[in-house]
Design a protein around this motif. Structure first.
Motif, mmCIF file in Angstrom:
data_model
loop_
_atom_site.group_PDB
_atom_site.id
_atom_site.type_symbol
_atom_site.label_atom_id
_atom_site.label_comp_id
_atom_site.label_asym_id
_atom_site.label_seq_id
_atom_site.Cartn_x
_atom_site.Cartn_y
_atom_site.Cartn_z
ATOM 1 N N SER A 49 -2.259 -4.125 -22.492
ATOM 2 C CA SER A 49 -3.072 -3.566 -21.411
ATOM 3 C C SER A 49 -2.475 -3.881 -20.046
ATOM 4 C CB SER A 49 -4.515 -4.061 -21.503
ATOM 5 O OG SER A 49 -4.582 -5.449 -21.322
ATOM 6 N N TRP A 50 -1.827 -5.032 -19.912
ATOM 7 C CA TRP A 50 -1.205 -5.380 -18.636
ATOM 8 C C TRP A 50 -0.039 -4.446 -18.321
ATOM 9 C CZ3 TRP A 50 0.948 -10.921 -17.245
ATOM 10 C CH2 TRP A 50 1.055 -11.039 -15.855
ATOM 11 N N LEU A 51 0.661 -4.018 -19.351
ATOM 12 C CA LEU A 51 1.763 -3.072 -19.133
ATOM 13 C C LEU A 51 1.287 -1.767 -18.506
ATOM 14 C CD1 LEU A 51 3.860 -3.557 -22.393
ATOM 15 C CD2 LEU A 51 4.461 -4.268 -20.066
ATOM 16 N N LEU A 52 0.056 -1.389 -18.784
ATOM 17 C CA LEU A 52 -0.521 -0.195 -18.159
ATOM 18 C C LEU A 52 -1.220 -0.521 -16.840
ATOM 19 C CD1 LEU A 52 -2.044 1.505 -21.319
ATOM 20 C CD2 LEU A 52 -0.014 2.199 -20.052
ATOM 21 N N ALA A 53 -1.858 -1.691 -16.779
ATOM 22 C CA ALA A 53 -2.638 -2.050 -15.597
ATOM 23 C C ALA A 53 -1.771 -2.294 -14.372
ATOM 24 C CB ALA A 53 -3.477 -3.295 -15.900
ATOM 25 N N PHE A 54 -0.624 -2.923 -14.537
ATOM 26 C CA PHE A 54 0.215 -3.255 -13.378
ATOM 27 C C PHE A 54 0.678 -2.015 -12.618
ATOM 28 C CE2 PHE A 54 4.574 -4.558 -11.816
ATOM 29 C CZ PHE A 54 4.110 -5.090 -10.633
ATOM 30 N N PRO A 55 1.319 -1.054 -13.276
ATOM 31 C CA PRO A 55 1.693 0.137 -12.503
ATOM 32 C C PRO A 55 0.469 0.915 -12.019
ATOM 33 C CG PRO A 55 2.355 0.365 -14.809
ATOM 34 C CD PRO A 55 1.836 -1.013 -14.635
ATOM 35 N N GLY A 56 -0.606 0.842 -12.781
ATOM 36 C CA GLY A 56 -1.834 1.516 -12.344
ATOM 37 C C GLY A 56 -2.348 0.958 -11.031
ATOM 38 N N VAL A 57 -2.379 -0.369 -10.907
ATOM 39 C CA VAL A 57 -2.835 -0.990 -9.661
ATOM 40 C C VAL A 57 -1.865 -0.693 -8.529
ATOM 41 C CG1 VAL A 57 -3.289 -3.207 -8.523
ATOM 42 C CG2 VAL A 57 -4.184 -2.785 -10.801
ATOM 43 N N LEU A 58 -0.571 -0.674 -8.809
ATOM 44 C CA LEU A 58 0.405 -0.345 -7.767
ATOM 45 C C LEU A 58 0.124 1.036 -7.163
ATOM 46 C CD1 LEU A 58 3.851 -1.542 -9.159
ATOM 47 C CD2 LEU A 58 2.719 -2.338 -7.085
ATOM 48 N N ILE A 59 -0.280 1.962 -8.007
ATOM 49 C CA ILE A 59 -0.538 3.330 -7.560
ATOM 50 C C ILE A 59 -1.936 3.478 -6.956
ATOM 51 C CG2 ILE A 59 -0.847 5.715 -8.370
ATOM 52 C CD1 ILE A 59 1.341 4.997 -10.513
ATOM 53 N N ILE A 60 -2.923 2.862 -7.576
ATOM 54 C CA ILE A 60 -4.317 3.077 -7.189
ATOM 55 C C ILE A 60 -4.748 2.241 -5.984
ATOM 56 C CG2 ILE A 60 -6.702 2.811 -7.995
ATOM 57 C CD1 ILE A 60 -5.645 3.631 -10.778
ATOM 58 N N ALA A 61 -4.232 1.020 -5.833
ATOM 59 C CA ALA A 61 -4.672 0.135 -4.748
ATOM 60 C C ALA A 61 -4.557 0.769 -3.360
ATOM 61 C CB ALA A 61 -3.933 -1.195 -4.803
ATOM 62 N N PRO A 62 -3.452 1.421 -3.007
ATOM 63 C CA PRO A 62 -3.398 2.048 -1.673
ATOM 64 C C PRO A 62 -4.442 3.156 -1.497
ATOM 65 C CG PRO A 62 -1.199 1.865 -2.606
ATOM 66 C CD PRO A 62 -2.164 1.507 -3.692
ATOM 67 N N LEU A 63 -4.720 3.889 -2.562
ATOM 68 C CA LEU A 63 -5.743 4.934 -2.482
ATOM 69 C C LEU A 63 -7.124 4.334 -2.272
ATOM 70 C CD1 LEU A 63 -4.477 7.131 -5.469
ATOM 71 C CD2 LEU A 63 -4.068 7.498 -3.027
ATOM 72 N N VAL A 64 -7.407 3.247 -2.962
ATOM 73 C CA VAL A 64 -8.703 2.576 -2.817
ATOM 74 C C VAL A 64 -8.835 1.973 -1.428
ATOM 75 C CG1 VAL A 64 -10.134 0.681 -3.670
ATOM 76 C CG2 VAL A 64 -8.960 2.176 -5.287
ATOM 77 N N ARG A 65 -7.758 1.393 -0.898
ATOM 78 C CA ARG A 65 -7.809 0.843 0.464
ATOM 79 C C ARG A 65 -8.150 1.925 1.485
ATOM 80 N NH1 ARG A 65 -2.896 -2.041 -1.042
ATOM 81 N NH2 ARG A 65 -3.502 -4.124 -1.623
ATOM 82 N N ARG A 66 -7.540 3.117 1.320
ATOM 83 C CA ARG A 66 -7.852 4.227 2.243
ATOM 84 C C ARG A 66 -9.291 4.681 2.097
ATOM 85 N NH1 ARG A 66 -2.115 7.086 1.715
ATOM 86 N NH2 ARG A 66 -2.505 6.437 -0.380
ATOM 87 N N LEU A 67 -9.777 4.738 0.860
ATOM 88 C CA LEU A 67 -11.167 5.132 0.623
ATOM 89 C C LEU A 67 -12.127 4.127 1.243
ATOM 90 C CD1 LEU A 67 -13.239 7.003 -0.725
ATOM 91 C CD2 LEU A 67 -12.970 5.632 -2.809
ATOM 92 N N VAL A 68 -11.856 2.849 1.079
ATOM 93 C CA VAL A 68 -12.696 1.807 1.674
ATOM 94 C C VAL A 68 -12.667 1.916 3.197
ATOM 95 C CG1 VAL A 68 -12.908 -0.692 2.022
ATOM 96 C CG2 VAL A 68 -12.554 0.240 -0.276
ATOM 97 N N ALA A 69 -11.516 2.184 3.772
ATOM 98 C CA ALA A 69 -11.419 2.333 5.227
ATOM 99 C C ALA A 69 -12.259 3.507 5.724
ATOM 100 C CB ALA A 69 -9.962 2.508 5.635
ATOM 101 N N ARG A 70 -12.335 4.572 4.937
ATOM 102 C CA ARG A 70 -13.150 5.734 5.329
ATOM 103 C C ARG A 70 -14.641 5.482 5.163
ATOM 104 N NH1 ARG A 70 -10.648 11.455 4.410
ATOM 105 N NH2 ARG A 70 -8.496 11.033 4.987
ATOM 106 N N LEU A 71 -15.002 4.628 4.216
ATOM 107 C CA LEU A 71 -16.411 4.390 3.914
ATOM 108 C C LEU A 71 -17.027 3.237 4.704
ATOM 109 C CD1 LEU A 71 -16.307 4.817 0.037
ATOM 110 C CD2 LEU A 71 -17.202 6.437 1.720
ATOM 111 N N THR A 72 -16.224 2.529 5.465
ATOM 112 C CA THR A 72 -16.729 1.396 6.238
ATOM 113 C C THR A 72 -16.484 1.613 7.722
ATOM 114 O OG1 THR A 72 -14.639 0.208 5.973
ATOM 115 C CG2 THR A 72 -16.361 -0.250 4.355
ATOM 116 N N VAL A 73 -17.237 0.880 8.514
ATOM 117 C CA VAL A 73 -17.049 0.914 9.966
ATOM 118 C C VAL A 73 -16.753 -0.498 10.447
ATOM 119 C CG1 VAL A 73 -18.553 2.907 10.360
ATOM 120 C CG2 VAL A 73 -19.531 0.623 10.381
ATOM 121 N N THR A 74 -16.003 -0.578 11.526
ATOM 122 C CA THR A 74 -15.719 -1.890 12.102
ATOM 123 C C THR A 74 -16.922 -2.328 12.926
ATOM 124 O OG1 THR A 74 -14.632 -0.852 13.985
ATOM 125 C CG2 THR A 74 -13.237 -1.547 12.148
#
Length: 79
Positions: A49-74
């Motif tokens: 599962s780690w063999l799939l999770a590592f590249p998955g997080v590499l790809i998904i983490a930047p997308l999630v960071r952008r989504l969180v930035a859009r859904l939150t306010v400073t």
């Protein structure tokens, strides 16, 4: 020490390793129960599962960071 430019890779490696470790333990216990060979079953499930999770997080983490930035306010702390 690892150069800061690789922080996102280290973050992805650690996060995917720990999360896949926990999730694979739950799935292994649910499917096999608490048996004598639980450790070897768990490690086999975790590594695959780690063999799939590592590249998955590499790809998904930047997308999630952008989504969180859009859904939150400073917060305005000047008031």
């Amino acid at each position: 020490m690892i150069p800061a430019r690789y922080a996102h890779v280290l973050f992805s490696l650690l996060l995917s390793g720990l999360m896949s470790l926990l999730v694979s333990l739950v799935a292994t216990l649910k499917n096999a129960g608490l048996t004598a060979d639980i450790l070897s079953l768990w490690m086999g499930a975790w590594l695959s599962s780690w063999l799939l999770a590592f590249p998955g997080v590499l790809i998904i983490a930047p997308l999630v960071r952008r989504l969180v930035a859009r859904l939150t306010v400073t917060e305005d702390r000047s008031a």
